[in-house]
Design a protein around this motif. Structure first.
Motif, PDB file in Angstrom:
ATOM      1  N   ARG A   1       0.926  -1.238  -0.092  1.00 16.06           N
ATOM      2  CA  ARG A   1       0.009   0.183  -0.086  1.00 16.06           C
ATOM      3  C   ARG A   1       0.849   1.095  -0.056  1.00 16.06           C
ATOM      4  N   SER A   2       2.033   1.242   0.703  1.00 16.93           N
ATOM      5  CA  SER A   2       2.908   2.335   0.914  1.00 16.93           C
ATOM      6  C   SER A   2       4.270   2.391   0.203  1.00 16.93           C
ATOM      7  N   TYR A   3       4.777   3.497   0.048  1.00 11.63           N
ATOM      8  CA  TYR A   3       6.207   3.595  -0.493  1.00 11.63           C
ATOM      9  C   TYR A   3       7.100   2.902   0.489  1.00 11.63           C
ATOM     10  N   LYS A   4       6.539   3.221   1.725  1.00 13.42           N
ATOM     11  CA  LYS A   4       7.492   2.655   2.862  1.00 13.42           C
ATOM     12  C   LYS A   4       7.602   1.424   2.690  1.00 13.42           C
ATOM     13  N   GLN A   5       6.963   0.728   2.183  1.00  8.24           N
ATOM     14  CA  GLN A   5       7.112  -0.895   1.860  1.00  8.24           C
ATOM     15  C   GLN A   5       8.072  -1.439   0.909  1.00  8.24           C
ATOM     16  N   LEU A   6       8.605  -0.290   0.091  1.00  5.39           N
ATOM     17  CA  LEU A   6       9.514  -0.570  -1.096  1.00  5.39           C
ATOM     18  C   LEU A   6      10.777   0.171  -0.843  1.00  5.39           C
ATOM     19  N   PRO A   7      11.765  -0.461  -1.593  1.00  2.00           N
ATOM     20  CA  PRO A   7      11.766  -1.580  -2.492  1.00  2.00           C
ATOM     21  C   PRO A   7      11.616  -2.787  -1.836  1.00  2.00           C
ATOM     22  N   ILE A   8      10.991  -3.920  -2.405  1.00  2.00           N
ATOM     23  CA  ILE A   8      10.818  -5.282  -2.171  1.00  2.00           C
ATOM     24  C   ILE A   8      11.183  -6.571  -3.436  1.00  2.00           C
ATOM     25  N   ASN A   9      11.553  -7.444  -2.895  1.00  2.00           N
ATOM     26  CA  ASN A   9      11.870  -8.310  -3.878  1.00  2.00           C
ATOM     27  C   ASN A   9      11.284  -9.658  -3.323  1.00  2.00           C
ATOM     28  N   PHE A  10      10.640 -10.546  -4.396  1.00  2.00           N
ATOM     29  CA  PHE A  10       9.863 -11.718  -4.121  1.00  2.00           C
ATOM     30  C   PHE A  10      10.412 -12.680  -5.283  1.00  2.00           C
ATOM     31  N   TYR A  11      10.704 -13.909  -4.671  1.00  2.00           N
ATOM     32  CA  TYR A  11      11.286 -14.940  -5.519  1.00  2.00           C
ATOM     33  C   TYR A  11      10.835 -16.365  -5.232  1.00  2.00           C
TER      34      TYR A  11
ATOM     35  N   ALA B   1       5.440   9.480  -1.128  1.00  2.00           N
ATOM     36  CA  ALA B   1       5.557  10.379   0.209  1.00  2.00           C
ATOM     37  C   ALA B   1       4.694  11.781   0.271  1.00  2.00           C
ATOM     38  N   ASP B   2       4.104  12.068  -0.923  1.00  2.00           N
ATOM     39  CA  ASP B   2       3.351  13.181  -1.031  1.00  2.00           C
ATOM     40  C   ASP B   2       1.703  12.947  -0.725  1.00  2.00           C
ATOM     41  N   GLY B   3       1.581  11.491  -0.416  1.00  2.00           N
ATOM     42  CA  GLY B   3       0.193  11.130  -0.283  1.00  2.00           C
ATOM     43  C   GLY B   3      -0.601  10.937  -1.424  1.00  2.00           C
ATOM     44  N   LYS B   4      -0.041  10.813  -2.506  1.00  2.00           N
ATOM     45  CA  LYS B   4      -0.774  10.578  -3.832  1.00  2.00           C
ATOM     46  C   LYS B   4      -0.459   9.307  -4.418  1.00  2.00           C
ATOM     47  N   GLU B   5      -1.201   8.731  -5.117  1.00  2.00           N
ATOM     48  CA  GLU B   5      -1.211   7.462  -5.663  1.00  2.00           C
ATOM     49  C   GLU B   5      -0.045   7.545  -6.927  1.00  2.00           C
ATOM     50  N   GLN B   6       0.842   6.642  -6.893  1.00  2.00           N
ATOM     51  CA  GLN B   6       2.164   6.312  -7.710  1.00  2.00           C
ATOM     52  C   GLN B   6       2.263   5.095  -8.260  1.00  2.00           C
ATOM     53  N   ILE B   7       2.099   5.000  -9.594  1.00  2.00           N
ATOM     54  CA  ILE B   7       2.462   3.533 -10.227  1.00  2.00           C
ATOM     55  C   ILE B   7       3.931   3.233  -9.913  1.00  2.00           C
ATOM     56  N   ILE B   8       4.085   2.034  -9.394  1.00  2.38           N
ATOM     57  CA  ILE B   8       5.340   1.221  -9.146  1.00  2.38           C
ATOM     58  C   ILE B   8       5.903   0.872 -10.300  1.00  2.38           C
ATOM     59  N   THR B   9       7.393   0.570 -10.125  1.00  5.39           N
ATOM     60  CA  THR B   9       8.091   0.215 -11.318  1.00  5.39           C
ATOM     61  C   THR B   9       8.633  -1.151 -11.041  1.00  5.39           C
ATOM     62  N   MET B  10       9.054  -1.917 -11.742  1.00 10.61           N
ATOM     63  CA  MET B  10       9.448  -3.192 -11.682  1.00 10.61           C
ATOM     64  C   MET B  10      10.615  -4.040 -12.586  1.00 10.61           C
ATOM     65  N   GLY B  11      11.316  -4.911 -12.027  1.00  9.28           N
ATOM     66  CA  GLY B  11      12.339  -5.503 -12.448  1.00  9.28           C
ATOM     67  C   GLY B  11      11.840  -7.097 -12.531  1.00  9.28           C
ATOM     68  N   CYS B  12      12.601  -8.192 -13.240  1.00 11.41           N
ATOM     69  CA  CYS B  12      12.295  -9.424 -12.940  1.00 11.41           C
ATOM     70  C   CYS B  12      13.687 -10.179 -13.542  1.00 11.41           C
ATOM     71  N   TYR B  13      13.640 -11.298 -12.883  1.00  8.75           N
ATOM     72  CA  TYR B  13      15.361 -11.830 -12.772  1.00  8.75           C
ATOM     73  C   TYR B  13      14.798 -13.535 -12.962  1.00  8.75           C
ATOM     74  N   GLY B  14      15.720 -14.159 -13.808  1.00  4.69           N
ATOM     75  CA  GLY B  14      15.306 -15.618 -13.682  1.00  4.69           C
ATOM     76  C   GLY B  14      16.661 -16.230 -13.967  1.00  4.69           C
ATOM     77  N   ILE B  15      16.670 -17.636 -13.669  1.00  9.75           N
ATOM     78  CA  ILE B  15      17.835 -18.592 -13.966  1.00  9.75           C
ATOM     79  C   ILE B  15      16.851 -19.980 -13.983  1.00  9.75           C
ATOM     80  N   GLY B  16      17.267 -20.562 -15.108  1.00 14.17           N
ATOM     81  CA  GLY B  16      17.084 -21.875 -15.695  1.00 14.17           C
ATOM     82  C   GLY B  16      17.676 -22.892 -14.881  1.00 14.17           C
ATOM     83  N   VAL B  17      17.067 -23.489 -13.932  1.00 16.61           N
ATOM     84  CA  VAL B  17      17.813 -24.090 -13.016  1.00 16.61           C
ATOM     85  C   VAL B  17      18.021 -25.834 -13.588  1.00 16.61           C
ATOM     86  N   THR B  18      17.385 -26.185 -14.492  1.00 19.97           N
ATOM     87  CA  THR B  18      17.497 -27.539 -15.148  1.00 19.97           C
ATOM     88  C   THR B  18      18.485 -27.175 -16.350  1.00 19.97           C
TER      89      THR B  18
END
Length: 507
Positions: free
Chosen positions: A53-63, A366-383
């Protein structure tokens, strides 16, 4: 994340129709549409838009490390190109482009460290973003002759890129001979570049070939576009489909469509007086006194010169159309291009707001306005990493595993285990002692001939092999051989554990 994904998410991102036939589409009993996920940008973006919900939770990475499925047209080479495979993929979310670039660099360095630790010879190269999309990407390629991808390197600089992305520069005309007269020559039954060159006794470098593709507006009066290249060069489809007016994905016109719109057959097409827009590759535009099709079946022109004959060309444009080749100037200005084969084992992307904008993933700034977030993605082919490691490390006997990813550290091979209580007791004790030292041991207790056991372990590729036999035990010795050693050596039994520990620690 779920492997089966609802069509609605992919329709939101507009990839449901864009992704292509590799996307396996299925229906449930209620005729609702789903796909077996080849990647998870939509799913993770949906999760983030609901939970962050908030800019304070970013950046964040899920894998995750998960099974993927892509409906490949030609699965081959075992797990090298399989429909079902294991992948480590990660997705990062940010409030600023600078934050994304910082994480992207961390991932670039991390992937480099991973492949270095795996003992693989690899290159990180600039790459096309393909069906994933985004602003920038790098592929990580293990260098191997069997690789499916061609990688372009600078001979003196640090430049490296997939040949699909590597740009070529405009070339100055190199033929200083006087302009020849334009001549129309009968070339009956000569259609291919090879046939025309042989018939006219010229090289492919002096021929301009014309390919006809569809435009991005099929409703036009003439929905075709001509692509002109030098006869010895190969079309770069990735470059072509990014050009203004060209359909994306690239689609070649059929023979019937060409005959209907242009009035001639494939094999006799040329740029002069052609009734459609024309895109000319830089290298083809540097030609003088060249040959090309005459747009009449069984005829070609010779002595064509662009400047003199430009009035006969409709809407020409000079563009980068071809695949870069060895010897071309390096795009970074340092030396010339060299090309090697590579196996793609990792890929990282700066996605920007491609998915977050489409799925309306935003946070309060931080200014209390809605802001579209930006993304990166990263992959390794294990097999695929496993397959690539084998393609780079083998000999006539079998696999030579890098120590870091070998399934076992040591092969323990007894001779006549079933007949000798001393051999059996020694092997069982050694197996326990080695495991207690944290080493992974493959204890081969099969009742087979020594030659077959040795051959199997060479094939498996375990880095270290020890052999326990009655003759060796009589001399208080164990036979040792490294996978790449030419000769075995005798090690005193009292020193074998420390000897192996030291060998494996050094590797």
């Amino acid at each position: 994340m779920p492997s089966i994904q609802p069509a609605e998410l992919w329709q939101e991102s507009e990839r449901w129709n864009q992704y292509g036939p590799e996307l396996l589409r299925i229906q449930d009993r209620h005729d609702r549409e789903f796909c077996y996920g080849p990647t998870h940008e939509e799913v993770i973006t949906d999760l983030v838009r609901r939970e962050i919900r908030s800019y304070k939770q970013l950046p964040i990475n899920f894998y995750q490390i998960q099974t993927k499925f892509r409906d490949e047209i030609r699965p081959r080479f075992g797990v090298m190109r399989a429909r079902e495979f294991s992948m480590k993929d990660a997705y990062s979310f940010h409030t600023t482009k600078e934050s994304l670039e910082e994480t992207y660099q961390v991932m670039y360095d991390t992937y480099s460290n991973i492949f270095n630790r795996l003992g693989l010879e690899f290159r990180a190269v600039e790459a096309d973003t393909g069906s994933i999309g985004g602003n920038a990407s790098h592929e990580f390629h293990v260098l191997a002759e069997s690789g499916e991808d061609a990688i372009a390197f600078s001979s003196h600089g640090s430049y490296a890129a997939n040949v699909e992305l590597a740009p070529t520069s405009p070339t100055e005309q190199c033929n200083e001979s006087p302009a020849q007269a334009l001549e129309k020559i009968a070339t009956p039954n000569q259609h291919s570049i090879e046939e025309v060159c042989k018939f006219l006794n010229i090289s492919a470098q002096q021929v301009a070939k014309t390919l006809i593709v569809k435009s991005d507006n099929p409703e036009e009066d003439n929905p075709l576009i001509a692509l002109v290249l030098r006869g010895d060069h190969e079309l770069n489809a990735v470059k072509a489909q990014k050009l203004e007016g060209v359909a994306n994905p690239l689609e070649f016109a059929s023979e019937s469509e060409i005959e209907k719109s242009l009035g001639c057959k494939i094999g006799s097409i040329g740029p002069l007086q052609l009734k459609c827009p024309i895109l000319i590759d830089h290298a083809a535009l540097a030609l003088t006194n060249f040959a090309c099709g005459a747009n009449q079946d069984g005829f070609h022109y010779q002595g064509v010169n662009w400047k003199r004959d430009a009035s006969k060309i409709k809407e020409p444009r000079s563009v980068d159309l071809r695949k870069i080749v060895e010897g071309d100037p390096s795009p970074d200005g340092n030396g010339t291009i060299q090309i090697k084969r590579g196996i793609e084992v990792g890929h990282i992307f700066q996605l920007g707001d491609k998915y977050s904008q489409a799925l309306k993933a935003s946070v309060l700034g931080a200014d209390g306005k809605e802001q579209i977030i930006t993304m990166g993605c990263y992959g390794i082919g294990v097999t695929r990493v496993v397959a690539a490691a084998i393609e780079q490390n083998f000999d006539e006997q079998g696999i030579i595993w890098p120590s870091s990813i070998a399934p076992f550290d040591i092969s323990l091979i007894p001779i006549n285990l079933k007949k000798s209580d001393q051999v059996k007791a020694t092997c069982e004790q050694m197996y326990t002692d080695l495991q207690n030292r944290g080493l992974e041991v493959l204890f081969d207790d099969r009742d087979q001939r020594a030659g077959l056991l040795f051959a199997d372990h060479e094939l498996i590729g375990t880095p270290h092999r020890i052999v326990v036999s009655e003759r060796g035990l009589e001399n208080s010795e164990i036979e040792y051989k490294g996978r790449q050693d030419t000769e075995a050596q005798k090690i005193p039994m009292t020193k074998i554990l420390d000897f192996l520990q030291n060998k494996i620690t050094r590797n």
